[in-house]
Design a protein around this motif. Sequence first.
Motif, short mmCIF file in Angstrom:
data_model
loop_
_atom_site.label_atom_id
_atom_site.label_comp_id
_atom_site.label_asym_id
_atom_site.label_seq_id
_atom_site.Cartn_x
_atom_site.Cartn_y
_atom_site.Cartn_z
N ASP A 265 0.88 -1.34 0.07
CA ASP A 265 0.05 -0.05 0.18
C ASP A 265 0.89 1.28 0.07
OD1 ASP A 265 -2.53 -1.47 0.21
OD2 ASP A 265 -1.77 -1.92 2.04
N THR A 266 0.33 2.25 -0.69
CA THR A 266 1.26 3.43 -1.09
C THR A 266 0.68 4.59 -0.88
OG1 THR A 266 1.00 3.45 -3.38
CG2 THR A 266 2.88 2.25 -2.66
N VAL A 267 1.49 5.76 -0.62
CA VAL A 267 0.58 6.90 -0.41
C VAL A 267 1.37 8.04 -1.18
CG1 VAL A 267 0.02 8.96 1.17
CG2 VAL A 267 -0.06 6.70 2.06
N HIS A 268 0.80 8.96 -2.02
CA HIS A 268 1.32 9.73 -2.89
C HIS A 268 0.93 11.03 -2.76
CE1 HIS A 268 2.48 6.03 -5.53
NE2 HIS A 268 1.48 5.58 -4.80
N PHE A 269 1.79 12.13 -1.82
CA PHE A 269 1.39 13.34 -1.65
C PHE A 269 1.48 14.05 -2.92
CE2 PHE A 269 2.31 11.63 2.62
CZ PHE A 269 1.18 12.08 3.36
N PRO A 270 0.90 15.31 -2.94
CA PRO A 270 0.72 15.95 -4.28
C PRO A 270 2.02 16.28 -4.67
CG PRO A 270 -0.80 17.03 -2.47
CD PRO A 270 -0.04 15.99 -1.90
N PRO A 271 3.24 16.75 -4.17
CA PRO A 271 4.58 16.98 -5.12
C PRO A 271 4.64 15.66 -5.87
CG PRO A 271 4.63 17.98 -2.99
CD PRO A 271 3.43 16.97 -2.98
N ILE B 63 8.91 1.16 -6.81
CA ILE B 63 8.34 2.22 -6.01
C ILE B 63 9.47 2.72 -4.82
CG2 ILE B 63 6.79 2.72 -4.24
CD1 ILE B 63 5.13 0.47 -5.89
N THR B 64 9.84 3.77 -4.75
CA THR B 64 10.80 4.24 -3.78
C THR B 64 10.24 5.25 -2.76
OG1 THR B 64 12.63 4.03 -5.16
CG2 THR B 64 13.03 5.40 -3.24
N GLY B 65 10.32 4.55 -1.40
CA GLY B 65 9.89 5.82 -0.34
C GLY B 65 10.11 5.12 1.03
N LYS B 66 9.59 5.92 1.97
CA LYS B 66 9.87 5.69 3.27
C LYS B 66 8.68 4.86 3.70
CE LYS B 66 11.14 9.02 6.09
NZ LYS B 66 11.05 10.02 7.12
N VAL B 67 9.13 3.91 4.59
CA VAL B 67 8.01 2.82 5.23
C VAL B 67 7.63 3.51 6.42
CG1 VAL B 67 7.81 0.53 6.31
CG2 VAL B 67 9.32 0.79 4.43
N MET B 68 6.19 3.58 6.50
CA MET B 68 5.37 4.04 7.19
C MET B 68 4.71 3.15 8.13
SD MET B 68 6.63 7.27 7.23
CE MET B 68 5.68 8.16 8.48
N THR C 204 2.41 1.28 5.27
CA THR C 204 2.34 2.01 3.96
C THR C 204 3.83 2.60 3.57
OG1 THR C 204 1.83 3.93 5.13
CG2 THR C 204 -0.20 2.69 4.21
N ILE C 205 3.93 2.77 2.34
CA ILE C 205 5.01 3.40 1.71
C ILE C 205 4.72 4.96 1.26
CG2 ILE C 205 6.71 3.31 -0.10
CD1 ILE C 205 6.59 0.29 -0.10
N GLU C 206 5.22 5.75 1.79
CA GLU C 206 5.08 7.24 1.58
C GLU C 206 6.19 7.43 0.50
OE1 GLU C 206 6.15 11.38 3.69
OE2 GLU C 206 4.84 10.11 4.90
N VAL C 207 5.59 7.46 -0.74
CA VAL C 207 6.44 7.38 -2.18
C VAL C 207 7.14 8.69 -2.28
CG1 VAL C 207 6.27 7.10 -4.53
CG2 VAL C 207 4.67 5.83 -3.01
N SER C 208 8.31 8.62 -2.62
CA SER C 208 9.34 9.73 -2.99
C SER C 208 9.62 9.81 -4.42
CB SER C 208 10.33 9.88 -2.19
OG SER C 208 11.10 8.53 -2.50
#
Length: 1020
Positions: free
Chosen positions: A931-937, A952-957, A964-968
Amino acid sequence: MYLNCHTYYSLRYGTIKPEQLLAIASENGLQTLALTDINSTSACLDFVRLSSKYKIKSVLGIDFRNGVQQQFILIAKNNNGFKNINDYLSKFLHDSELEIPEIAPQLEDVFVIYPYIHKKTYQLREHEFLGIKPKDLNHLKFSKWNTLRNKLVVLKTVSFQNKKDFNTHRLLRAIDNNTLLSKLAKSEQGQETDRMLPYQELCDTYNEFPELLKNTASILEKCQIDFDFSHENPNNQRCYTHNEALDFRLLKKLTYDGIHYRYKNPGERIFKRIEKELSIIEQKGFVSYFLINWKILKYARSKNYFYVGRGSGANSIVAYLLRITDVDPVELDLYFERFINVFRQNPPDFDLDFSWKDRDDITDFIFNRFKNTALIAVYNTFKFKASVRELGKVFGLPKSEMDMLTRGKYHINQLDNLSQLVIKYSTYIQGFPNYLGIHAGGIIISEKPIHYYGATFMPPKGYATTQFDMVVAEDIGLYKFDILSQRGLGKIKEATEIVAYNHPEKPPIDIHNIQRFKQDARIKYLLKNAKAIGCFYVESPAMRMLMRKLQVDSYLGLVAASSVIRPGVAKSGMMREYILRHRDPDRRKDAPKVLLDLMPETFGVMVYQEDVIKVAHYFGGLTLGEADMLRRGMSGKFRSRDEFMKVKQQFFDNCKKSGKPDDLVEDIWRQIESFAGYAFAKGHSASYAVESYQSLFLKAYFPLEYMVATINNFGGFYSTELYVHEARMDGGIIEAPCINTSFTQTVIHGKTIYLGFMFLQSLESKTIKRIVKERQTHGDFSSLDDFIERIPISIEQISILIKINAFRFTGNNKRELLWEAHLKISKHVAQEQVVTLFKTERIHYKTPELPSTALENAFDEIELLGFPLCNPFHLLEKRSVNPLRAKDLQSLEGKTVTIEGYLITAKNTKTTSGKIMHFGNFLDRDGDFVDTVHFPPVAARFPFRGKGIYSITGKVMIEFDCVTIEVSSMEHLAVIEDPRYKSPSPKSPSREEEDFQDGMMPRGRLKSKRSHIYTVASDR
């Protein structure tokens, strides 16, 4: 003086809102006004309801036209005349081939007005008149009708308010005619002068012909329409048995008869609740409403149809005992006053859900069993983007420019004149009714004939449908029965049938044994661990995450979760607060004591609609009637009504008088306002939870059979592909369609699942029926020749079957079979086969060896099924060496990781500042969820680029045990080139093919429960 006025319900012609028409009339000094929309009664009831507000006497009629050609106007003298006009109009609305004649019918209590046409001969009866428009006055002076002024009336049409309205009218006419504005014929338009004049100016216009003014005033004076909008007298069918006393005796008998079915040892609490409810139901006149619902569901049970009774009606023990609902309101301590209270004017609400396969028969039964029945309409309005496209076509804009305008990628001042006009008028017509549709499930059953209230039209569904919507229906005291359909019930019913044939040794499933399901350990495990793919209402990504956060493993917990997930609770911030209080009992002490006392079960958080009523009544000091009005106002039906605003003000006034702190009052009102329109009644949530438990039971004990039923009923929240994947994860062996084994729908034999022919894109239903019928009649097919001999089929259709490897039982490669088929089947359209005494001897051609590969099979499957039957990771252009899997993320909190995922679904939403963000759901290589979260930027910089595999690259939350992965950043990975279009090569298999084969397990063998779970579609 106005006998011919139109609102924007004269669809794609008029431009004035009904209330706006009354306001204009009031400004122009009118005391009486006739509404005569073109072939429409949609605005009539609302027009009458609103007219007293403007101190105007309302008169109703209809402008009968063929297209825009006016034939005559019928004006109702009274309610009976209005019914007669509606009867007449409905004949034409039910049969589109009928044309409205030039001569009006002779109807009781109806005036007829013909538009005056110079030199045309008229034979006028006593109730008929000629309408003289201002432009006809000069002709009239030299006409024989000048000496017969007693038969003449003023005919000043009103369709527009101003020049802008007329321009809008022309655009609407161009849209209706599907033509460029420059090519719109004059005959398809009204006159720019069709506007309302002040009363005195109108009189001055006709001052040479005072008789016309007198005749017009006389007609209007003789007309008197009266409808009751007080809500004191519901207009639904009053009696079920034609006798109110007998109705109540029957309801009472059925209620007490139902006790033995529902309760083993009913106590005093049960009997007290029954007596209380029966008393209020009788007092409020809702007895027939209960009995009609009971009759509908008695019929459903006789046909063995599955159904769910929900809505606030599930708060009633009488409904429970009549088997309208399956929720015990005593067990759940449901608040009866949410359902009925002595102050409530409108009848209670039942939503009856049936399988999508059964609903039409239920609707047939209702129309055949009850006399005055109709579906309810909805007004399909012009939406901004659709309006831009429609007006773009009218102005002749190219598609690329319309695309640009609909996406909002423009600065208004930089647009050319035409584009600016498109935007200007698209905004103006936004919300105008465009055409009438059908309410999702609303049916009215009235005491009086439906045409007493308006005309009906006949949509393709084949049932008479009102021209007004549910809000107008409720205004006049017509309360709908909601007969809805859902696929969840179809899945449950079909799953029990599949279990019966796939496990004949098992006893029949009692799918209604909910009490047993509530205690089942397997179901508790599925709930707590959010392993509920395919299960009703608990399978969506948001619900799956909420179940993990709450660690719900009980019926009551699921009931609360079903309502907590609704948008309003999350919007108010109370969903998070509910989770915190659920997990940490100490935090519950922080809740305001008054709310904790009112709602101890939900820790002082408003979760259900009942909570709104409780808080408004006990905290805000509103009466139960006012509290219910508040709740209804929040639902959107009455948001703009004055009475809602009065109730809101009363809430604040009462709180101030009782000395409650302003900040507490403001905070509680904010919670009420933010979610009341979205929250469920507790009984409604409980009804949903019952169906969830039924599907969870099947998922727990018969996962493969349940997935087959899910696939056949076209899934739920997800696409077919995910349900096929889920079946494979549960040990199912997935087979592509097979000529000798498959049917229209997917079938299962043991653990082997054969996908149905209906999932093959472009395979015609008649071809499927022929195959199944022939096989069932004369046995399996032995070869391709045998199939061609027995089934009339085109080369295009047989190619689909060969490409999906449906002839694999022959042992021949499908490329060779394609060659054979092309040589043996002619290009012309296949005809029905003629049975002959002797079989035709077929020539056997020698075809070259043309082997097909597993990769080619995968691409054929993508083309024909929409997805491959292999692991999609094996189709990557570059071999994946990333070892990270979803199961590893739990130990990587706060770390930045890169993981590969196959996109399942993405939800687009907006932040409070209006910026776009996403929530993504992927499968990793082992088939587990990421599961991932993609913030506006990030959402703007790394958008989703369609189906496929992403890096997918991001921080594990991790929050509340939810990962979830906060996608960067995110990259859409390339797949290999389609091998079907490569030149054939005698070389050894490619690297991709070797990877593909090495990554596969033989069909039916699983290396582990959660790794290498896919098999090659044609690897046999």
